[in-house]
Design a protein around this motif. Sequence first.
Motif, PDB file in Angstrom:
ATOM      1  N   ARG A   1     -27.008  10.353   7.223  1.00  0.00           N
ATOM      2  CA  ARG A   1     -26.270  11.086   8.257  1.00  0.00           C
ATOM      3  C   ARG A   1     -27.182  11.932   9.129  1.00  0.00           C
ATOM      4  O   ARG A   1     -26.838  12.244  10.260  1.00  0.00           O
TER       5      ARG A   1
ATOM      6  N   ALA B   1     -28.924  10.667  15.864  1.00  0.00           N
ATOM      7  CA  ALA B   1     -29.142  10.661  14.416  1.00  0.00           C
ATOM      8  C   ALA B   1     -29.829  11.939  13.952  1.00  0.00           C
ATOM      9  O   ALA B   1     -29.848  12.246  12.753  1.00  0.00           O
TER      10      ALA B   1
ATOM     11  N   ALA C   1     -26.757   6.551  11.130  1.00  0.00           N
ATOM     12  CA  ALA C   1     -26.539   7.940  11.531  1.00  0.00           C
ATOM     13  C   ALA C   1     -26.197   8.042  13.011  1.00  0.00           C
ATOM     14  O   ALA C   1     -25.323   8.817  13.416  1.00  0.00           O
TER      15      ALA C   1
END
Length: 567
Positions: free
Chosen positions: A307, A292, A257
């Motif tokens: 993600r 992230a 991420a």
Amino acid sequence: METDKGEAQAQDWRGRPSNPAKHGGMIPAAFVLGLQAFEIMAIAAVGNNLITYVTSEMHFPLSKAANLVTNFVGTIFLLALLGGYLSDSYLGSFWTMLIFGFVELSGFILLSVQAHVPQLKPPPCNINDLGEQCSEAKGMKAMIFFVALYLVALGSGCVKPNMVAYGGDQFDQDNPKQLKKLSTYFNAAYFAFSLGELVSLTILVWVQTHSGMDVGFGVSAAVMAMGLISLICGTLYYRNKPPQGSILTPIAQVLVAAIFKRNLLLPSNPQMLHGTQNNLIHTDKFRFLDKACIRVEQEGNQESAWRLCSVAQVEQVKILLSVIPIFSCTIVFNTILAQLQTFSVQQGRAMDTHLTKSFNIPPASLQSIPYILLIVLVPLYDTFFVPFARKFTGHESGIPPLRRIGFGLFLATFSMVAAALLEKKRRDEAVNHDKVLSIFWITPQYLIFGLSEMFTAIGLLEFFYKQSLKGMQAFLTAITYCSYSFGFYLSTLLVSLVNKITSTSSSAAGWLHNNNLNQDRLDLFYWLLAVLSFLNFLNYLFWSRRYSHAPSALPPPNTKEHHHNIP
């Protein structure tokens, strides 16, 4: 991996919530200590005398045999990572120890059977007799040996990190009284380790030497069985922390991420990061990982766990990255340990080993000196020094683990200083006066290192276990065992480099080129290690002070985030 702590996580042997009045504490931890003492007795007895068996009965050449032994030991410590991962992710510490304990036991039994049955070994012959051709073990005989040996390595490697972690799991870190007992447990764990090593280096090696390797391997099997019985006896009293799924997945999610969102700008207010509603401590270290936690608006779609991560998840990865320099600083410490098990034993062989006119001290038994010291000092340290130090530091361990490690690393330098001074004196007396020093002169370097080990090794185990990486205690403990492997590998590299570099100087050969210590310059090599050790200590001071600003524990969240909890 849930971020909750304490009794809510702990279960009894049936999977029900544990009862603090019935489960956990020092009594079930003592059953785990029994396994630890017996397991180290069994494995050390095999490792310490394996080269003798491989050369004299399997007839492997010396160079091949030496590599076989070092590969075996290195494999054990590297497999500790596998044991820690399987335990924290899928099996739990108890079942990991039980399953792989029986794997290790089967390896000992197979080794004993092979050593006892003539048909499973090459024909006997005297490998030291140059006129006699000895056939090396090959085919099925070699295969049986390697299967047995690496069953032992697989079992021991997977059991080792879980013994310390599972014993620690018997104490609730949210309870101040239990926290004090946890510190006592780590001291007791190293006492059990030292006791096992001492018995192995003395009694079990003596049995192997006088009764044969088949009996010796059989005794190791019996001792390992006693350790497993000790573990099973505490089943009804253990606190068990259930595995939480793959411990590496949440770490990978944060890294993926953060890389995916590397071009995004961090918000000026950390409260805007995902997951801050749980009042978690947020640190400014490794700020690139915070990306992230940046939310990206998507119409009708929620960002996946690969993600968008929570602050709790990112802080766990930050802690993992922060402890890596601490771990790295112990590699040189274990390089010094490698010298005490190799070159210092050679020093002892070049000295007068007579204790009395009729009794000689085997040079290999010098390795037992630190363990004798630890068996005496560890109980005294925990009984008298820790309560005294608590009055001044207010810390449940007396000395905080980071300071304890640092003091041990500082002392390790003086072990090499003592070794260098002794070797210079020994060499001068032998070369200039044809005089052989008593082996008693060698004891200071072992005694200083034993004291150093009491601070460094125990402090390191306690430090790693108490990190707020919940659900990763066994894996973190396994990382400390990897330091042994890296330390021994670094020792091999240093010896090769020193020989190569010093052989190009004015001297005809390198410092460690000859097999004769009176011609080598082992004292200069020890001085080099003393300098490296001191520089390593300074490096440790730098990283430990930086680490001290990081939180030692993350408060548990009051609410759970649906799919963003750390699994």
